[in-house]
Design an enzyme around this catalytic site. Structure first.
Site, mmCIF file in Angstrom:
data_model
loop_
_atom_site.group_PDB
_atom_site.id
_atom_site.type_symbol
_atom_site.label_atom_id
_atom_site.label_comp_id
_atom_site.label_asym_id
_atom_site.label_seq_id
_atom_site.Cartn_x
_atom_site.Cartn_y
_atom_site.Cartn_z
ATOM 1 N N LYS A 1 -2.969 -6.471 -10.379
ATOM 2 C CA LYS A 1 -3.103 -5.581 -11.674
ATOM 3 C C LYS A 1 -2.222 -4.400 -11.724
ATOM 4 C CE LYS A 1 -8.224 -6.431 -12.103
ATOM 5 N NZ LYS A 1 -9.349 -5.756 -12.307
ATOM 6 N N GLY A 2 -2.176 -3.997 -12.814
ATOM 7 C CA GLY A 2 -1.025 -2.717 -12.951
ATOM 8 C C GLY A 2 -1.728 -1.570 -12.400
ATOM 9 N N GLY B 1 0.577 1.393 -12.253
ATOM 10 C CA GLY B 1 1.448 2.679 -12.738
ATOM 11 C C GLY B 1 0.871 3.685 -13.507
ATOM 12 N N GLU B 2 0.076 3.244 -14.401
ATOM 13 C CA GLU B 2 -0.442 4.160 -15.542
ATOM 14 C C GLU B 2 -2.143 4.391 -15.467
ATOM 15 O OE1 GLU B 2 1.973 3.386 -19.529
ATOM 16 O OE2 GLU B 2 2.152 1.439 -18.197
ATOM 17 N N PRO C 1 0.864 -1.299 0.092
ATOM 18 C CA PRO C 1 -0.256 -0.223 -0.018
ATOM 19 C C PRO C 1 0.880 1.423 0.041
ATOM 20 C CG PRO C 1 -0.954 -1.554 1.618
ATOM 21 C CD PRO C 1 0.379 -1.982 0.980
#
Length: 743
Positions: free
Chosen positions: A706-707, A709-710, A637
């Site tokens: 899940k990703g 960063g974007e 987190p």
């Protein structure tokens, strides 16, 4: 900046520990952990690129006499004396290079800022001085700089990529014509550049015919493969090291001209050569987010149910390499549209080749879609949050593929409760505080859950420590830390007792650090390696989870008679081709996930912003933003909070500040520096509220990751433009929103 982060209650197994970054102390104390800091054998020489001052034409003469006379100059390389290089292929053609044109390949000029010479000297200062004394004469031609200028050529994307298929789902024209409410709008996004804190650099040296490259890279195995082919050496004779990357955002994913220049100079001089591109050179050698234009038609019935969605996009790109993002198929999966049609176009001109930049297709495409959703909700007189929930879907309507998980409504509920959305007066211009007009806006954030094959080696030692080796990359996201956490959970070892090695092409291959795939891909390979290691010792996952796991591991090692045990894991995502692992070991790229034929995999978020606009001066401020995100299991987190917060700040900058200005007559960037290219800073956003909504997805990968960063930077711009409309009654559809557009 106020830290008002909140983490919604989550199952213990779905939220990792918020431990500090693996490299935190090194970063805050100035540790030498970046590629340009790494030691080299012998005395280093320094290189400086001379770049073109025209955007189109030919070199007619180069005079390096004055440059060679500068004390300490070792060489001046031009197209006239450059050693041979092998052919290269760009991403568009299945390679790893930004462009299809080799460096210093001839007198032709394709864009402003193209390298035309390389000066190498004993000192940085001598190289810089000499570079400014190289005289280049040109026969210039008139360039085509951007949309709607003479000479720019427009093509349907199907002409460039025969595999691309425009979406056609039901009869969109009929659906739109029969809509009770309809909007037809045009949107645009500007040129933007990565501007990572760490500059683009390459340090190269040769050792007994073998090349070593210290270069910040998002894919060291791909860089090794590409550099070996270009320099015509065996791949096993190339090593790439990039232990940490000081920001990348896509700009360090492809191979640029500087790699070969530094390597050629080092081979010729028989000593290490360091080449660091200046900030302005970085604007033209490594790509950028290209400008886009969108025409969107969106309709709904009298009850607010979406009927038809038509989206046409134009991207500006290079004549040399027609890089494009496309990506409208992801937009089509977002809502319960009754009919969908999409079409992509490229416009080619005389500029450098664009490149991936954080959320490459999603940021511009979702901006247009979410802006249209806000406008249609207003036309139908429905609250924009309620409008989106009304049109939620559990499948991609264009192909029927179900979502593996989709918690966007839970995100809306969490964001609305925290933000106080129920206090919003829907009438534009109705909320005010003295001279400040107040507007509230919202938009959905989304990003496809993509994954790639990865390998990872796990070593367990008798003293209770472990080692992870994987040629993955930490671009500032905390990948080292998360890798240790994944192995620690799987083996029953405290992460502080696990050493992680990354960013070296001698290690087992990891994925490219792009597309938000690293955590899901790397941790899955680590889990496979840990399971193999436990099995080799006759242990099970239950042994690793036991309270006396350390004793059981030690006893198993003692029984084996080995001082340490090791195993190499390999993992490929569902939907990947059967030879995905083989492609990985060959330096290839394989992606799976997102809007697939059988499953639809995305992370989601709900973003709400408040803007304040001075009624007299039209000054724009964003005092607070709230983002609620659901992205499967959150491994850490603390690092996730940083990603979400940084993403929303990026999104705010994209909406209000960021734009690369261009001289349309000369096709030259005019604000190619951090003094004039505006980016958001902490003072721009006093408070950001980050909420992590629990989500369990057991279909996507081993840990349900899940990703992220974007994710958080997608949607912010549409929320801000909606808030600007709510405050002023003016719709701004062309980013960035500046004072002149709301006067």
């Amino acid at each position: 900046m106020a830290d008002n982060s909140k983490a919604a209650p989550a199952p213990k197994e779905n939220m990792g520990q918020p431990i500090a970054r693996y490299e935190a102390r090194q970063k805050v104390t100035g540790g030498k952990i970046y590629a340009a800091d790494l030691p080299v054998p012998g005395k280093k020489a320094y290189a400086w690129m001379v770049t073109s001052t025209i955007a189109k034409g030919r070199i007619t003469a180069i005079d390096a006499t004055a440059a060679k006379a500068v004390p300490g100059v070792l060489m001046v390389m031009t197209h006239e004396n450059r050693p041979p290089l092998g052919d290269i292929k760009s991403f568009v053609k299945g390679g790893m290079f930004v462009t299809d044109n080799n460096t210093l390949s001839g007198p032709g000029i394709d864009h402003e800022g193209q390298p035309v010479a390389l000066v190498v000297a004993d000192t940085f200062e001598a190289a810089r001085e000499a570079a400014h004394k190289v005289k280049v004469a040109y026969a210039a031609e008139t360039p085509s700089a951007t949309f709607e200028v003479p000479g720019a050529t427009t093509k349907n994307l199907t002409e460039i990529n025969p595999m691309h298929k425009p979406l056609r789902f039901n009869d969109t024209k009929a659906a739109l014509d029969g809509s009770a409410h309809r909007i037809d709008a045009e949107y645009s996004t500007p040129i933007q550049h990565h501007n990572s804190m760490e500059l683009y650099s390459t340090t190269a040296y040769w050792d007994d015919g073998k090349l070593v490259l210290h270069e910040p890279s998002q894919f060291v195995w791909g860089l090794r493969k590409g550099a070996a082919s270009q320099l015509q050496v065996d791949e096993d004779h190339v090593r790439v090291t990039s232990p940490f990357v000081g920001g990348a955002f896509g700009g360090k994913g492809g191979i640029t001209v500087r790699t070969a220049l530094a390597a050629l100079a080092a081979r010729q001089l028989k000593r290490p050569v360091e080449l660091v591109a200046t900030r302005s050179q970085g604007f033209t050698i490594s790509g950028n987010r290209q400008e886009t234009r969108h025409k969107v038609s969106l309709g709904c019935d009298a009850n607010g149910k979406l009927t038809g969605y038509d989206h046409r996009e134009w991207e500006f790109t290079s004549r040399v390499t027609p890089y494009n993002n496309a990506g409208l198929d992801n937009c089509a999966a977002m809502y319960a549209f009754g009919a969908v049609s999409t079409e992509n176009h490229i416009v080619q001109g005389d500029r450098n080749v664009p490149n991936f930049m954080r959320s490459p297709p999603e940021l511009p495409n979702i901006y247009a879609l979410e802006s249209a959703m806000n406008e249609l909700a207003a036309a139908a007189k429905i609250d924009p949050v309620a409008f989106r929930k009304l049109n939620d879907t559990r499948v991609n309507v264009t192909n029927g593929a179900p979502y593996t998980s989709r918690s966007v409504n839970e995100c809306w509920d969490a964001a609305a409760a925290s933000f106080g959305w129920d206090k919003r007066n829907p009438e534009p211009g109705s909320m005010r505080d003295g001279d400040w007009l107040i507007g509230w806006g919202c938009a959905m954030a989304t990003y496809p859950t993509q994954m790639s094959p990865s390998a990872a080696k796990i070593v367990l030692r008798r003293n209770g420590t472990a080692l992870i080796e994987v040629a993955a990359h930490d671009v500032g996201t905390g990948c080292y830390t998360i890798a240790a956490q994944a192995a620690g959970e799987r083996l029953g070892i405290d992460p502080s007792r696990i050493t992680v090695q990354m960013g070296d092409s001698r290690l087992p291959p990891g994925p490219i650090a792009g597309g938000s795939i690293s955590t899901a891909s790397v941790t899955s390979a680590i889990c496979d390696g840990c399971d193999r290691l436990l099995a080799s010792l006759g242990l099970t996952a239950e042994d690793a989870r036991a309270s006396d796991s350390a004793d059981r591991l030690r006893a198993a090692l003692d029984k084996s008679g080995r001082p340490e045990a090791e195993a190499t894991g390999a993992w490929a995502p569902m939907g990947a081709p059967e030879d995905a692992i083989d492609r990985l070991y060959k330096g290839g790229l394989v992606f799976a996930g997102g809007a697939g034929e059988e499953r639809t995999m995305f992370a989601f978020g709900a973003e709400m912003v408040e803007v304040r606009i001075n009624a007299r001066t039209r000054e724009i401020r964003v005092p607070r933003m709230t983002g609620a995100f659901a992205a499967g299991r959150i491994m850490n987190p603390r690092t996730a909070h940083s990603q979400y917060m940084g993403g929303m700040i990026w999104g705010m900058g994209s909406a209000l500040l960021e734009a690369t200005e261009i001289d349309t007559k000369r096709a030259r960037y005019t604000n190619d520096n951090l003094a004039e290219y505006h980016v958001a800073v902490n003072a721009d956003i006093p408070a950001i509220d980050i909420i992590m909504v629990p989500e369990v997805d057991k279909e996507i990968n081993v840990l349900g990751v899940k990703g992220i960063g974007e994710l958080a930077n997608v949607g912010t711009a549409a929320a801000i433009t909606d808030a600007v409309w709510h405050a002023t009654g003016k719709r701004v559809r062309d980013l960035p929103v500046t004072i002149d557009k709301i006067i």
